[in-house]
Design a protein around this motif. Structure first.
Motif, PDB file in Angstrom:
ATOM      1  N   MET A  11       0.862  -1.176   0.000  1.00  0.00           N
ATOM      2  CA  MET A  11       0.000   0.000   0.000  1.00  0.00           C
ATOM      3  C   MET A  11       0.903   1.233   0.000  1.00  0.00           C
ATOM      4  O   MET A  11       1.863   1.314   0.763  1.00  0.00           O
ATOM      5  CB  MET A  11      -0.883   0.029   1.239  1.00  0.00           C
ATOM      6  CG  MET A  11      -1.837   1.199   1.242  1.00  0.00           C
ATOM      7  SD  MET A  11      -3.015   1.133   2.600  1.00  0.00           S
ATOM      8  CE  MET A  11      -3.829  -0.414   2.247  1.00  0.00           C
ATOM      9  N   VAL A  12       0.584   2.168  -0.887  1.00  0.00           N
ATOM     10  CA  VAL A  12       1.361   3.398  -1.019  1.00  0.00           C
ATOM     11  C   VAL A  12       0.432   4.582  -0.784  1.00  0.00           C
ATOM     12  O   VAL A  12      -0.679   4.610  -1.299  1.00  0.00           O
ATOM     13  CB  VAL A  12       1.987   3.496  -2.434  1.00  0.00           C
ATOM     14  CG1 VAL A  12       2.733   4.801  -2.609  1.00  0.00           C
ATOM     15  CG2 VAL A  12       2.891   2.311  -2.700  1.00  0.00           C
ATOM     16  N   GLU A  13       0.891   5.554  -0.004  1.00  0.00           N
ATOM     17  CA  GLU A  13       0.118   6.775   0.225  1.00  0.00           C
ATOM     18  C   GLU A  13       0.787   7.938  -0.482  1.00  0.00           C
ATOM     19  O   GLU A  13       2.005   8.101  -0.419  1.00  0.00           O
ATOM     20  CB  GLU A  13       0.036   7.083   1.721  1.00  0.00           C
ATOM     21  CG  GLU A  13      -0.812   6.102   2.487  1.00  0.00           C
ATOM     22  CD  GLU A  13      -0.942   6.471   3.951  1.00  0.00           C
ATOM     23  OE1 GLU A  13      -0.385   7.505   4.395  1.00  0.00           O
ATOM     24  OE2 GLU A  13      -1.609   5.712   4.664  1.00  0.00           O
ATOM     25  N   VAL A  14      -0.026   8.743  -1.185  1.00  0.00           N
ATOM     26  CA  VAL A  14       0.445   9.977  -1.819  1.00  0.00           C
ATOM     27  C   VAL A  14      -0.482  11.106  -1.411  1.00  0.00           C
ATOM     28  O   VAL A  14      -1.657  10.884  -1.110  1.00  0.00           O
ATOM     29  CB  VAL A  14       0.474   9.870  -3.369  1.00  0.00           C
ATOM     30  CG1 VAL A  14       1.446   8.825  -3.824  1.00  0.00           C
ATOM     31  CG2 VAL A  14      -0.883   9.605  -3.938  1.00  0.00           C
ATOM     32  N   THR A  15       0.041  12.305  -1.396  1.00  0.00           N
ATOM     33  CA  THR A  15      -0.773  13.485  -1.115  1.00  0.00           C
ATOM     34  C   THR A  15      -1.089  14.157  -2.441  1.00  0.00           C
ATOM     35  O   THR A  15      -0.195  14.417  -3.240  1.00  0.00           O
ATOM     36  CB  THR A  15      -0.013  14.468  -0.203  1.00  0.00           C
ATOM     37  OG1 THR A  15       0.333  13.780   1.002  1.00  0.00           O
ATOM     38  CG2 THR A  15      -0.861  15.681   0.115  1.00  0.00           C
ATOM     39  N   VAL A  16      -2.378  14.412  -2.676  1.00  0.00           N
ATOM     40  CA  VAL A  16      -2.837  14.992  -3.932  1.00  0.00           C
ATOM     41  C   VAL A  16      -3.683  16.219  -3.629  1.00  0.00           C
ATOM     42  O   VAL A  16      -4.579  16.163  -2.782  1.00  0.00           O
ATOM     43  CB  VAL A  16      -3.696  13.965  -4.721  1.00  0.00           C
ATOM     44  CG1 VAL A  16      -4.176  14.571  -6.029  1.00  0.00           C
ATOM     45  CG2 VAL A  16      -2.928  12.700  -4.973  1.00  0.00           C
ATOM     46  N   HIS A  40       5.782  10.067  -1.940  1.00  0.00           N
ATOM     47  CA  HIS A  40       4.941   8.962  -1.514  1.00  0.00           C
ATOM     48  C   HIS A  40       5.608   8.179  -0.390  1.00  0.00           C
ATOM     49  O   HIS A  40       6.804   8.297  -0.169  1.00  0.00           O
ATOM     50  CB  HIS A  40       4.615   8.036  -2.688  1.00  0.00           C
ATOM     51  CG  HIS A  40       5.810   7.393  -3.297  1.00  0.00           C
ATOM     52  ND1 HIS A  40       6.604   8.048  -4.222  1.00  0.00           N
ATOM     53  CD2 HIS A  40       6.353   6.168  -3.126  1.00  0.00           C
ATOM     54  CE1 HIS A  40       7.586   7.251  -4.588  1.00  0.00           C
ATOM     55  NE2 HIS A  40       7.459   6.099  -3.933  1.00  0.00           N
ATOM     56  N   THR A  41       4.797   7.399   0.305  1.00  0.00           N
ATOM     57  CA  THR A  41       5.276   6.570   1.404  1.00  0.00           C
ATOM     58  C   THR A  41       4.685   5.182   1.263  1.00  0.00           C
ATOM     59  O   THR A  41       3.478   5.045   1.048  1.00  0.00           O
ATOM     60  CB  THR A  41       4.822   7.166   2.759  1.00  0.00           C
ATOM     61  OG1 THR A  41       5.307   8.495   2.862  1.00  0.00           O
ATOM     62  CG2 THR A  41       5.329   6.342   3.924  1.00  0.00           C
ATOM     63  N   ILE A  42       5.509   4.175   1.383  1.00  0.00           N
ATOM     64  CA  ILE A  42       5.000   2.805   1.432  1.00  0.00           C
ATOM     65  C   ILE A  42       4.578   2.568   2.878  1.00  0.00           C
ATOM     66  O   ILE A  42       5.398   2.640   3.793  1.00  0.00           O
ATOM     67  CB  ILE A  42       6.067   1.784   0.990  1.00  0.00           C
ATOM     68  CG1 ILE A  42       6.459   2.042  -0.468  1.00  0.00           C
ATOM     69  CG2 ILE A  42       5.562   0.358   1.183  1.00  0.00           C
ATOM     70  CD1 ILE A  42       7.630   1.230  -0.945  1.00  0.00           C
ATOM     71  N   THR A  43       3.289   2.319   3.086  1.00  0.00           N
ATOM     72  CA  THR A  43       2.775   2.205   4.444  1.00  0.00           C
ATOM     73  C   THR A  43       2.598   0.771   4.912  1.00  0.00           C
ATOM     74  O   THR A  43       2.504   0.520   6.109  1.00  0.00           O
ATOM     75  CB  THR A  43       1.425   2.936   4.579  1.00  0.00           C
ATOM     76  OG1 THR A  43       0.505   2.379   3.645  1.00  0.00           O
ATOM     77  CG2 THR A  43       1.586   4.423   4.327  1.00  0.00           C
ATOM     78  N   GLU A  44       2.537  -0.165   3.975  1.00  0.00           N
ATOM     79  CA  GLU A  44       2.333  -1.561   4.357  1.00  0.00           C
ATOM     80  C   GLU A  44       2.799  -2.464   3.223  1.00  0.00           C
ATOM     81  O   GLU A  44       2.502  -2.205   2.066  1.00  0.00           O
ATOM     82  CB  GLU A  44       0.838  -1.784   4.611  1.00  0.00           C
ATOM     83  CG  GLU A  44       0.451  -3.164   5.029  1.00  0.00           C
ATOM     84  CD  GLU A  44      -1.044  -3.270   5.292  1.00  0.00           C
ATOM     85  OE1 GLU A  44      -1.569  -4.364   5.061  1.00  0.00           O
ATOM     86  OE2 GLU A  44      -1.678  -2.284   5.706  1.00  0.00           O
ATOM     87  N   ILE A  45       3.522  -3.509   3.564  1.00  0.00           N
ATOM     88  CA  ILE A  45       3.892  -4.527   2.579  1.00  0.00           C
ATOM     89  C   ILE A  45       3.143  -5.791   2.955  1.00  0.00           C
ATOM     90  O   ILE A  45       3.304  -6.330   4.052  1.00  0.00           O
ATOM     91  CB  ILE A  45       5.410  -4.770   2.548  1.00  0.00           C
ATOM     92  CG1 ILE A  45       6.129  -3.500   2.109  1.00  0.00           C
ATOM     93  CG2 ILE A  45       5.750  -5.927   1.621  1.00  0.00           C
ATOM     94  CD1 ILE A  45       7.631  -3.573   2.173  1.00  0.00           C
ATOM     95  N   ASP A  46       2.293  -6.260   2.037  1.00  0.00           N
ATOM     96  CA  ASP A  46       1.440  -7.416   2.309  1.00  0.00           C
ATOM     97  C   ASP A  46       2.128  -8.736   1.988  1.00  0.00           C
ATOM     98  O   ASP A  46       1.917  -9.719   2.686  1.00  0.00           O
ATOM     99  CB  ASP A  46       0.139  -7.321   1.528  1.00  0.00           C
ATOM    100  CG  ASP A  46      -0.704  -6.136   1.953  1.00  0.00           C
ATOM    101  OD1 ASP A  46      -0.726  -5.843   3.164  1.00  0.00           O
ATOM    102  OD2 ASP A  46      -1.329  -5.503   1.086  1.00  0.00           O
TER     103      ASP A  46
END
Length: 54
Positions: A11-16, A40-46
């Motif tokens: 899961m990757v988070e970006v600010t838009v 961006h930030t990788i918030t979780e690796i599944d």
């Protein structure tokens, strides 16, 4: 020593900046934008899917 590429589900988070949530989603069309060009930030690796020697 050989090198490998690993493919991950994550899961990757970006600010838009956008007026509405739907406008934000439209700006994130991966066919038209480069995610690496955006902060961006990788918030979780599944899962680690596979590795391949390069």
């Amino acid at each position: 020593m050989p090198k490998y590429v690993a493919r991950l589900y994550c899961m990757v988070e970006v600010t838009v900046e956008a007026e509405t949530p739907s406008e934000a989603l439209n700006k994130l069309d991966l066919n038209e934008m480069d995610i690496n060009a955006m902060p961006h930030t990788i918030t979780e690796i599944d899962d680690v899917i596979e590795t391949e020697e390069i």
